[in-house]
Design a protein around this motif. Structure first.
Motif, PDB file in Angstrom:
ATOM      1  N   ALA A  86      50.613  43.907  36.889  1.00  0.00           N
ATOM      2  CA  ALA A  86      49.251  44.061  37.417  1.00  0.00           C
ATOM      3  C   ALA A  86      48.292  44.615  36.368  1.00  0.00           C
ATOM      4  O   ALA A  86      47.069  44.523  36.534  1.00  0.00           O
ATOM      5  CB  ALA A  86      49.271  44.978  38.645  1.00  0.00           C
ATOM      6  N   ASP A  87      48.829  45.165  35.298  1.00  0.00           N
ATOM      7  CA  ASP A  87      47.979  45.702  34.224  1.00  0.00           C
ATOM      8  C   ASP A  87      47.770  44.697  33.096  1.00  0.00           C
ATOM      9  O   ASP A  87      47.244  45.043  32.044  1.00  0.00           O
ATOM     10  CB  ASP A  87      48.573  46.994  33.675  1.00  0.00           C
ATOM     11  CG  ASP A  87      48.526  48.114  34.697  1.00  0.00           C
ATOM     12  OD1 ASP A  87      47.667  48.062  35.611  1.00  0.00           O
ATOM     13  OD2 ASP A  87      49.362  49.041  34.613  1.00  0.00           O
ATOM     14  N   LEU A  88      48.221  43.473  33.325  1.00  0.00           N
ATOM     15  CA  LEU A  88      48.018  42.408  32.336  1.00  0.00           C
ATOM     16  C   LEU A  88      46.956  41.441  32.842  1.00  0.00           C
ATOM     17  O   LEU A  88      46.805  41.231  34.045  1.00  0.00           O
ATOM     18  CB  LEU A  88      49.319  41.640  32.103  1.00  0.00           C
ATOM     19  CG  LEU A  88      50.490  42.449  31.545  1.00  0.00           C
ATOM     20  CD1 LEU A  88      51.734  41.578  31.470  1.00  0.00           C
ATOM     21  CD2 LEU A  88      50.140  43.019  30.173  1.00  0.00           C
ATOM     22  N   LEU A 110      37.024  40.295  39.152  1.00  0.00           N
ATOM     23  CA  LEU A 110      36.657  38.974  38.629  1.00  0.00           C
ATOM     24  C   LEU A 110      37.890  38.080  38.502  1.00  0.00           C
ATOM     25  O   LEU A 110      37.846  36.888  38.829  1.00  0.00           O
ATOM     26  CB  LEU A 110      35.957  39.127  37.270  1.00  0.00           C
ATOM     27  CG  LEU A 110      34.547  39.741  37.339  1.00  0.00           C
ATOM     28  CD1 LEU A 110      34.148  40.351  36.000  1.00  0.00           C
ATOM     29  CD2 LEU A 110      33.512  38.695  37.767  1.00  0.00           C
ATOM     30  N   ALA A 111      38.996  38.670  38.075  1.00  0.00           N
ATOM     31  CA  ALA A 111      40.230  37.875  37.960  1.00  0.00           C
ATOM     32  C   ALA A 111      40.719  37.460  39.349  1.00  0.00           C
ATOM     33  O   ALA A 111      41.125  36.310  39.561  1.00  0.00           O
ATOM     34  CB  ALA A 111      41.308  38.667  37.218  1.00  0.00           C
ATOM     35  N   ALA A 112      40.662  38.390  40.300  1.00  0.00           N
ATOM     36  CA  ALA A 112      41.119  38.069  41.666  1.00  0.00           C
ATOM     37  C   ALA A 112      40.277  36.946  42.264  1.00  0.00           C
ATOM     38  O   ALA A 112      40.781  36.102  43.008  1.00  0.00           O
ATOM     39  CB  ALA A 112      41.052  39.319  42.538  1.00  0.00           C
ATOM     40  N   ALA A 113      39.008  36.919  41.926  1.00  0.00           N
ATOM     41  CA  ALA A 113      38.107  35.876  42.442  1.00  0.00           C
ATOM     42  C   ALA A 113      38.177  34.605  41.591  1.00  0.00           C
ATOM     43  O   ALA A 113      37.437  33.652  41.840  1.00  0.00           O
ATOM     44  CB  ALA A 113      36.669  36.406  42.473  1.00  0.00           C
ATOM     45  N   LEU A 118      27.449  36.398  39.616  1.00  0.00           N
ATOM     46  CA  LEU A 118      28.526  37.379  39.574  1.00  0.00           C
ATOM     47  C   LEU A 118      28.973  37.696  40.999  1.00  0.00           C
ATOM     48  O   LEU A 118      28.347  37.273  41.971  1.00  0.00           O
ATOM     49  CB  LEU A 118      28.035  38.646  38.869  1.00  0.00           C
ATOM     50  CG  LEU A 118      27.933  38.491  37.346  1.00  0.00           C
ATOM     51  CD1 LEU A 118      27.165  39.649  36.737  1.00  0.00           C
ATOM     52  CD2 LEU A 118      29.340  38.413  36.749  1.00  0.00           C
ATOM     53  N   LEU A 119      30.056  38.425  41.115  1.00  0.00           N
ATOM     54  CA  LEU A 119      30.513  38.851  42.431  1.00  0.00           C
ATOM     55  C   LEU A 119      29.614  39.955  42.953  1.00  0.00           C
ATOM     56  O   LEU A 119      29.031  40.715  42.175  1.00  0.00           O
ATOM     57  CB  LEU A 119      31.932  39.405  42.316  1.00  0.00           C
ATOM     58  CG  LEU A 119      32.981  38.488  41.712  1.00  0.00           C
ATOM     59  CD1 LEU A 119      34.326  39.201  41.688  1.00  0.00           C
ATOM     60  CD2 LEU A 119      33.058  37.182  42.468  1.00  0.00           C
ATOM     61  N   ASP A 120      29.568  40.066  44.260  1.00  0.00           N
ATOM     62  CA  ASP A 120      28.960  41.254  44.849  1.00  0.00           C
ATOM     63  C   ASP A 120      29.902  42.433  44.639  1.00  0.00           C
ATOM     64  O   ASP A 120      31.122  42.251  44.568  1.00  0.00           O
ATOM     65  CB  ASP A 120      28.766  41.055  46.364  1.00  0.00           C
ATOM     66  CG  ASP A 120      27.649  40.058  46.656  1.00  0.00           C
ATOM     67  OD1 ASP A 120      26.756  39.899  45.788  1.00  0.00           O
ATOM     68  OD2 ASP A 120      27.688  39.426  47.730  1.00  0.00           O
ATOM     69  N   ILE A 127      38.369  27.581  29.346  1.00  0.00           N
ATOM     70  CA  ILE A 127      39.308  28.539  29.937  1.00  0.00           C
ATOM     71  C   ILE A 127      39.789  27.941  31.259  1.00  0.00           C
ATOM     72  O   ILE A 127      38.988  27.684  32.160  1.00  0.00           O
ATOM     73  CB  ILE A 127      38.634  29.902  30.177  1.00  0.00           C
ATOM     74  CG1 ILE A 127      38.258  30.538  28.826  1.00  0.00           C
ATOM     75  CG2 ILE A 127      39.544  30.825  30.984  1.00  0.00           C
ATOM     76  CD1 ILE A 127      37.445  31.817  28.940  1.00  0.00           C
ATOM     77  N   LEU A 128      41.081  27.689  31.357  1.00  0.00           N
ATOM     78  CA  LEU A 128      41.626  27.094  32.582  1.00  0.00           C
ATOM     79  C   LEU A 128      41.721  28.142  33.685  1.00  0.00           C
ATOM     80  O   LEU A 128      41.319  27.879  34.817  1.00  0.00           O
ATOM     81  CB  LEU A 128      43.016  26.502  32.303  1.00  0.00           C
ATOM     82  CG  LEU A 128      43.085  25.442  31.200  1.00  0.00           C
ATOM     83  CD1 LEU A 128      44.515  24.933  31.050  1.00  0.00           C
ATOM     84  CD2 LEU A 128      42.129  24.286  31.498  1.00  0.00           C
ATOM     85  N   SER A 129      42.254  29.292  33.341  1.00  0.00           N
ATOM     86  CA  SER A 129      42.394  30.329  34.366  1.00  0.00           C
ATOM     87  C   SER A 129      42.587  31.684  33.726  1.00  0.00           C
ATOM     88  O   SER A 129      43.109  31.786  32.611  1.00  0.00           O
ATOM     89  CB  SER A 129      43.586  30.028  35.290  1.00  0.00           C
ATOM     90  OG  SER A 129      44.788  30.221  34.583  1.00  0.00           O
ATOM     91  N   VAL A 130      42.152  32.702  34.443  1.00  0.00           N
ATOM     92  CA  VAL A 130      42.433  34.096  34.076  1.00  0.00           C
ATOM     93  C   VAL A 130      42.933  34.795  35.339  1.00  0.00           C
ATOM     94  O   VAL A 130      42.251  34.783  36.369  1.00  0.00           O
ATOM     95  CB  VAL A 130      41.171  34.812  33.542  1.00  0.00           C
ATOM     96  CG1 VAL A 130      41.494  36.284  33.240  1.00  0.00           C
ATOM     97  CG2 VAL A 130      40.626  34.121  32.296  1.00  0.00           C
ATOM     98  N   ARG A 131      44.115  35.369  35.247  1.00  0.00           N
ATOM     99  CA  ARG A 131      44.724  36.062  36.393  1.00  0.00           C
ATOM    100  C   ARG A 131      45.330  37.369  35.923  1.00  0.00           C
ATOM    101  O   ARG A 131      45.777  37.469  34.778  1.00  0.00           O
ATOM    102  CB  ARG A 131      45.879  35.234  36.994  1.00  0.00           C
ATOM    103  CG  ARG A 131      45.516  33.842  37.456  1.00  0.00           C
ATOM    104  CD  ARG A 131      44.811  33.861  38.799  1.00  0.00           C
ATOM    105  NE  ARG A 131      44.534  32.474  39.223  1.00  0.00           N
ATOM    106  CZ  ARG A 131      43.486  31.743  38.790  1.00  0.00           C
ATOM    107  NH1 ARG A 131      42.617  32.256  37.932  1.00  0.00           N
ATOM    108  NH2 ARG A 131      43.320  30.508  39.224  1.00  0.00           N
ATOM    109  N   THR A 132      45.414  38.350  36.821  1.00  0.00           N
ATOM    110  CA  THR A 132      46.256  39.492  36.481  1.00  0.00           C
ATOM    111  C   THR A 132      47.709  39.029  36.532  1.00  0.00           C
ATOM    112  O   THR A 132      48.048  38.065  37.232  1.00  0.00           O
ATOM    113  CB  THR A 132      46.024  40.679  37.441  1.00  0.00           C
ATOM    114  OG1 THR A 132      46.073  40.213  38.782  1.00  0.00           O
ATOM    115  CG2 THR A 132      44.660  41.323  37.175  1.00  0.00           C
TER     116      THR A 132
END
Lengths: 318, 318
Positions: free
Chosen positions: A40-42, A78-81, A109-111, A258-263
């Protein structure tokens, strides 16, 4: 000063075996000296495949408390979204930074993202975060950050101040600087920070960069640092340099999608990454060897090393 | 400490215009502050075109006396003999070096190359080269290298020692370090050095490398530095990283062919390159601004800079 170089050859042959190199010290470190990084920290960033259809994955370790947690919280949101999916790498400036995010700067941006004040670029001794850290791990009785650092750290570092801070030291796996009242993370190679506009803007975390050159320590306390690249930095550092101002790519074709960014906890197949505990005897020996190379190639140990010339070892767990 | 960041917005608007950035200072430097580099002091390396058929030229400025002249002499001979033509770039190690030369290590060297002793990694105050320099430009009466440096340099640098030397300073366009008795060039980004085998070997100059990461200052006085890349470093720094030990390429296909290496006086079309005199007031202002960023983006000047974070400006002559 090592006089070995001035001895006759016969004496060199008879002299004791050279001491281990920094890499050899790291390779010999005990299993318990390695600290697993929680997935979760990555932050796992997958770029579009390269021209040879090879995948490009960049893995970033997010910075722990007490540093930059407002921005790190935004980055997690931002990663979760899946906010970065479909954005791109937009800037590659030689000997400086690679930057990525929404090149249009118009994507909503996200709220609920935190607006973080400039004061959060460093952490004061009397901040709640530092009091919590201090109480939990050191007990009471420290009156300066440097004293706290000294208690937290087992690495004997040169007493020389660096050019940027009265003290630079490793705490819990991270290179940080300190004066008597504050501590802050430092811009070494591979560190990841938050792009921003002119002050007092501090950035949201949506625009990120990493250092691909000599440590730009003048950025310390002027921009938020939120992590460091621990795998795949070559997918950023070996990109073609941008030919626009500040190394921005001039055309859409040059940008790297960028295809994806996830934790890391949202990524199916991911190895365990570990860093060498900066509080371990192994790290102390490694840092000393970085500052005083005595392995066979060297004839003259430097007698010191700046903090960015002692990168914290990271490996894939065994 | 710059308190500007803590002022209310209305006061910021009314505050004086920000001071110029380092780049703005360089752009405003007078014509006479720029020193033309003699073509004979350049090494021009043409690599094979890239995958998009774009040419790749790397231009290196060779180091002047009193530094490393034995190796520099060898390099001039090797270039005159077109020795590097048909060799290749063989090693790209992230955050460290790019290395080139004869990957077979079997190509016959020239006759008459100097064998340079390890003692030439630094220059002592009593060496003939330094006495000549000292007598010519400073007059007599200096008793230490640091004193000589102070007389040669007009740049007021932080009195803090760096982690690697009692003194680091700019002399005649080059970053150098010194202790009371010796001076030596330092490993900053883009500096070019001589690959070697285990000591007491010091290398011939046939195998060269350049720094593409954080300054590996532990190499100072352990390897000969002979110059710096002043144009086209991106053709080396953005190459794919090698996946073999130490970043060596594993296959012949990965290596980048070197078409030719010539001194600049043997190259038909070459612009004039100039560096900003490190003895000029412009350079002093630039170095100060690098150490104390007060331009609009910054909220907190660092109060110092390590010598490798003050790259000497180079431009194509106007």
């Amino acid at each position: 000063m090592n006089k070995l170089a001035f001895l006759p050859l016969a004496l060199i042959a008879a002299s004791p075996a050279p001491v281990p190199s920094p890499n050899e010290i790291v390779a010999a470190a005990k299993a318990e000296d390695w600290v697993a990084i929680a997935p979760a920290d990555l932050l796992v960033m997958d770029l579009a495949a390269d021209r040879d259809a090879k995948p490009r994955r960049v893995v970033i370790q997010l910075m722990p408390a007490p540093f930059s947690q407002g921005w790190v919280g935004n980055i997690r949101k931002l990663a979760a979204a899946q906010w970065w999916d479909g954005t791109s790498v937009n800037r590659v400036q030689d000997n400086y930074v690679v930057q990525w995010g929404d090149v249009t700067e118009k994507k909503p941006l996200l709220d609920g993202l935190a607006v973080v004040p400039e004061s959060a670029y460093s952490i004061s001794l009397v901040s709640p975060e530092m009091i919590a850290l201090s109480t939990k791990d050191v007990g009471s009785g420290v009156s300066t950050i440097i004293e706290l650092m000294a208690k937290l750290s087992k690495v004997k570092r040169s007493s020389k101040p660096d050019q940027y801070a009265p003290k630079s030291i490793f705490v819990r796996g991270w290179p940080v600087a300190a004066d008597p009242n504050n501590t802050w993370p430092v811009h070494c190679y591979g560190m990841v920070g938050v792009g921003r506009n002119m002050p007092p803007d501090t950035g949201t975390g949506a625009e990120l960069y990493t250092v691909i050159g000599h440590a730009p320590r003048h950025l310390d306390r002027n921009i938020a640092l939120v992590g460091r690249v621990i795998a795949g930095v070559e997918h950023l550092s070996s990109l073609p340099r941008g030919t626009g101002d500040l190394g921005f790519y001039k055309t859409a074709e040059e940008r790297v999608p960028i295809l994806s960014v996830r934790t890391g906890d949202k990524v199916t197949v991911l190895p365990t990454y570990e860093y060498l505990s900066t509080e371990s005897a192994s790290f102390a020996a490694y840092a000393d060897a970085r500052a005083n190379r005595r392995d066979a190639f060297f004839i003259r140990p430097a007698g010191g090393a700046d903090i960015c010339n002692i990168p914290v070892p990271v490996r894939v767990g065994k």
